[in-house]
Write an enzyme that holds these catalytic residues in place. Sequence first.
Site, PDB file in Angstrom:
ATOM      1  N   TRP A  13       0.847  -1.213   0.000  1.00 60.35           N
ATOM      2  CA  TRP A  13       0.000   0.000   0.000  1.00 60.35           C
ATOM      3  C   TRP A  13       0.874   1.252   0.000  1.00 60.35           C
ATOM      4  CZ3 TRP A  13      -4.822   2.257   0.404  1.00 60.35           C
ATOM      5  CH2 TRP A  13      -4.866   3.539   0.982  1.00 60.35           C
ATOM      6  N   ASN A  15       0.230   5.801   0.226  1.00 59.00           N
ATOM      7  CA  ASN A  15      -0.571   7.020   0.061  1.00 59.00           C
ATOM      8  C   ASN A  15       0.355   8.202  -0.177  1.00 59.00           C
ATOM      9  OD1 ASN A  15      -0.762   6.171   3.078  1.00 59.00           O
ATOM     10  ND2 ASN A  15      -1.310   8.299   3.288  1.00 59.00           N
ATOM     11  N   ASP A  16       0.268   9.282   0.541  1.00 55.77           N
ATOM     12  CA  ASP A  16       0.892  10.560   0.163  1.00 55.77           C
ATOM     13  C   ASP A  16       2.340  10.472  -0.331  1.00 55.77           C
ATOM     14  OD1 ASP A  16      -1.304  10.976   1.778  1.00 55.77           O
ATOM     15  OD2 ASP A  16      -0.258  12.200   3.243  1.00 55.77           O
ATOM     16  N   GLN A  32       4.153   7.538   1.846  1.00 56.72           N
ATOM     17  CA  GLN A  32       3.493   6.857   2.956  1.00 56.72           C
ATOM     18  C   GLN A  32       3.279   5.401   2.541  1.00 56.72           C
ATOM     19  OE1 GLN A  32       2.023   8.366   6.264  1.00 56.72           O
ATOM     20  NE2 GLN A  32       4.075   8.933   5.591  1.00 56.72           N
ATOM     21  N   PHE A  72       4.578   9.605   9.691  1.00 60.87           N
ATOM     22  CA  PHE A  72       3.579  10.241   8.829  1.00 60.87           C
ATOM     23  C   PHE A  72       4.268  11.201   7.846  1.00 60.87           C
ATOM     24  CE2 PHE A  72      -0.867   9.933  11.032  1.00 60.87           C
ATOM     25  CZ  PHE A  72      -0.800   8.559  10.966  1.00 60.87           C
ATOM     26  N   SER A  73       3.439  11.914   7.077  1.00 59.80           N
ATOM     27  CA  SER A  73       3.941  12.690   5.944  1.00 59.80           C
ATOM     28  C   SER A  73       4.863  13.838   6.344  1.00 59.80           C
ATOM     29  CB  SER A  73       2.762  13.250   5.142  1.00 59.80           C
ATOM     30  OG  SER A  73       2.164  12.187   4.433  1.00 59.80           O
ATOM     31  N   ARG A 143       0.559  18.104  11.879  1.00 56.39           N
ATOM     32  CA  ARG A 143       1.316  17.182  11.023  1.00 56.39           C
ATOM     33  C   ARG A 143       1.645  17.755   9.647  1.00 56.39           C
ATOM     34  NH1 ARG A 143      -3.772  14.732  11.652  1.00 56.39           N
ATOM     35  NH2 ARG A 143      -5.019  14.520   9.742  1.00 56.39           N
ATOM     36  N   ASP A 144       2.354  16.904   8.892  1.00 55.77           N
ATOM     37  CA  ASP A 144       2.652  17.091   7.470  1.00 55.77           C
ATOM     38  C   ASP A 144       3.556  18.300   7.191  1.00 55.77           C
ATOM     39  OD1 ASP A 144       0.904  14.964   7.383  1.00 55.77           O
ATOM     40  OD2 ASP A 144      -0.786  16.101   6.590  1.00 55.77           O
ATOM     41  N   GLU A 197      -4.897  18.940   5.426  1.00 62.03           N
ATOM     42  CA  GLU A 197      -3.713  18.091   5.501  1.00 62.03           C
ATOM     43  C   GLU A 197      -2.693  18.543   4.451  1.00 62.03           C
ATOM     44  OE1 GLU A 197      -5.331  13.927   7.267  1.00 62.03           O
ATOM     45  OE2 GLU A 197      -5.627  14.085   5.118  1.00 62.03           O
ATOM     46  N   TRP A 289      -9.615   9.121  -0.146  1.00 64.13           N
ATOM     47  CA  TRP A 289      -9.830   8.381   1.104  1.00 64.13           C
ATOM     48  C   TRP A 289     -11.200   7.713   1.161  1.00 64.13           C
ATOM     49  CZ3 TRP A 289      -6.169   6.349   3.507  1.00 64.13           C
ATOM     50  CH2 TRP A 289      -4.949   7.000   3.699  1.00 64.13           C
TER      51      TRP A 289
HETATM   52  C1  FRU Z   1      -3.040  12.510   4.267  1.00 65.24           C
HETATM   53  C2  FRU Z   1      -2.635  11.936   5.620  1.00 65.24           C
HETATM   54  C3  FRU Z   1      -1.659  12.858   6.306  1.00 65.24           C
HETATM   55  C4  FRU Z   1      -0.902  11.923   7.211  1.00 65.24           C
HETATM   56  C5  FRU Z   1      -0.822  10.677   6.372  1.00 65.24           C
HETATM   57  C6  FRU Z   1      -0.876   9.411   7.150  1.00 65.24           C
HETATM   58  O1  FRU Z   1      -3.480  11.566   3.349  1.00 65.24           O
HETATM   59  O2  FRU Z   1      -3.775  11.691   6.404  1.00 65.24           O
HETATM   60  O3  FRU Z   1      -2.262  13.942   6.984  1.00 65.24           O
HETATM   61  O4  FRU Z   1       0.367  12.438   7.532  1.00 65.24           O
HETATM   62  O5  FRU Z   1      -1.924  10.717   5.478  1.00 65.24           O
HETATM   63  O6  FRU Z   1      -0.640   8.289   6.338  1.00 65.24           O
END
Ligand code: FRU
Length: 450
Positions: A13, A15-16, A32, A72-73, A143-144, A197, A289
């Site tokens: 998997w 994501n970001d 991610q 996380f990101s 975050r991020d 985010e 999401w």
């Molecule tokens: C965005 C998010 C970020 C976080 C990450 C976690 O898609 O929710 O805010 O850092 O994904 O996987």
Amino acid sequence: MRPAAHFTARDTWLNDPNGLLHHAGVYHLFFQNNREGQVWGPMSWGHATSTDLVTWSEHAVAIPNTAEENVFSGSAVVDVHNTAGFAGPGQTALVAIYTSAYTSASSRPGIQAQSLAYSLDDGHSWTRYANNPVLDTGSSDFRDPKVFWHGGDDGRWVMAAVQAVDRQVVIYSSPNLLDWTRESTFGPAHAVGGIWECPDLFPLAAPDTGGTKWVLVVSLNPGAIAGGSGTQYFIGDFDGSTFTPDRLSRSTEPADYDWLDYGRDYYAAVTFNDAPDGRRLMIGWASNWDYANDTPTHPWRSGMSLVRELRLVRCSDGRLRVAQQPVLPHSPSAVRVFDLEIPSSPGHRTDVVLGSGDPLSGTVTIAVDGDERTITCDRTRSGAVDFHPAFPSVDAAPLIDGDGATTHLKIVVDASILEVYVDGGLVTVTQQVFPHQPLTTLHLEPSPAR
Ligand code: FRU
């Protein structure tokens, strides 16, 4: 289903996009990653590199999760002046700034704080900083971090991060990546129907004045223009401390805000630090999401968008907007790129139908409507659609600034990811599709005059 020019992880998997960085001739894409599964879970930073932005090689996980910490990101920088002191003589440190999301096994369950890891071998291996975290406000929704160098040799580091639930971007500065000072906040503003985010903040050349404008990108989940997660932006000025938007609409209509993409599958988009020739290059996560954990692929799940080059355009209504073009210096043979000029004056409507030759294996219809001044993308019959109720969608985007007579479409079809660039990329529409056969054919169906 696996695209050729869009990055996917081998068998896990993602994501970001994280830590987008150009260094020593190589583009680094961190992401991610659930290194043990095909759905969102314990998060690490996966790692891939490319020299042409089309062909990516996946490497070992760069920053693995631990029992106490999900990674996380965040972003990555080259610490040219060795401000953090991680580099020894003759070395250059790459520094990743990520969010520590502390787990229930830690002493600070639920807290999110900003931490560092560094590499002294051009990004191959990474070491966590011993005194993490470097920025901790005790928040559970902080975050991020996107960090970049602001100013010349006497400049400093700037961080844009989010207080997600407050719908705020928080800006910090630092001389050394270790000690951070809060400068300002921005928001809530424009789309606030979900949490904020993955912010980004970067300069672009102003097309007419020769000056510089700043773009603040904010991802939003849910509440985006097409539903679920999506990415809005603001254009304005940044003085090193505070971002001031040129335009704040009082409207509550999402259509009155600026969106980087009008499809369902463009989220968490951020730009590279240190791209050569002053180019501003962006990658988004090509999913949503709403259904990201359910898309019908195996053993990988989710891909990135193409790399996109950004510029500012002054539109005929006087407004500046961001325009995006795909970076495809060459395209793998499995990728189809269609450049079309579609009549779009009043009275004209054309369906652009993508298929495989066998209608039962799935079609996608992109309709350009000169009366409505819209382009819509219908994926309700695109193949596998019933894995989630939010997936079979018809999504609409405005025709912002054509010449009134024709609309230019650049359509890139790469297995399960479809990107449409309208009128030089003033509008883009990114959609996942899961046809039973590859979408290789395209034909036009003009509607009879009304
Ligand atoms: C965005 C998010 C970020 C976080 C990450 C976690 O898609 O929710 O805010 O850092 O994904 O996987």
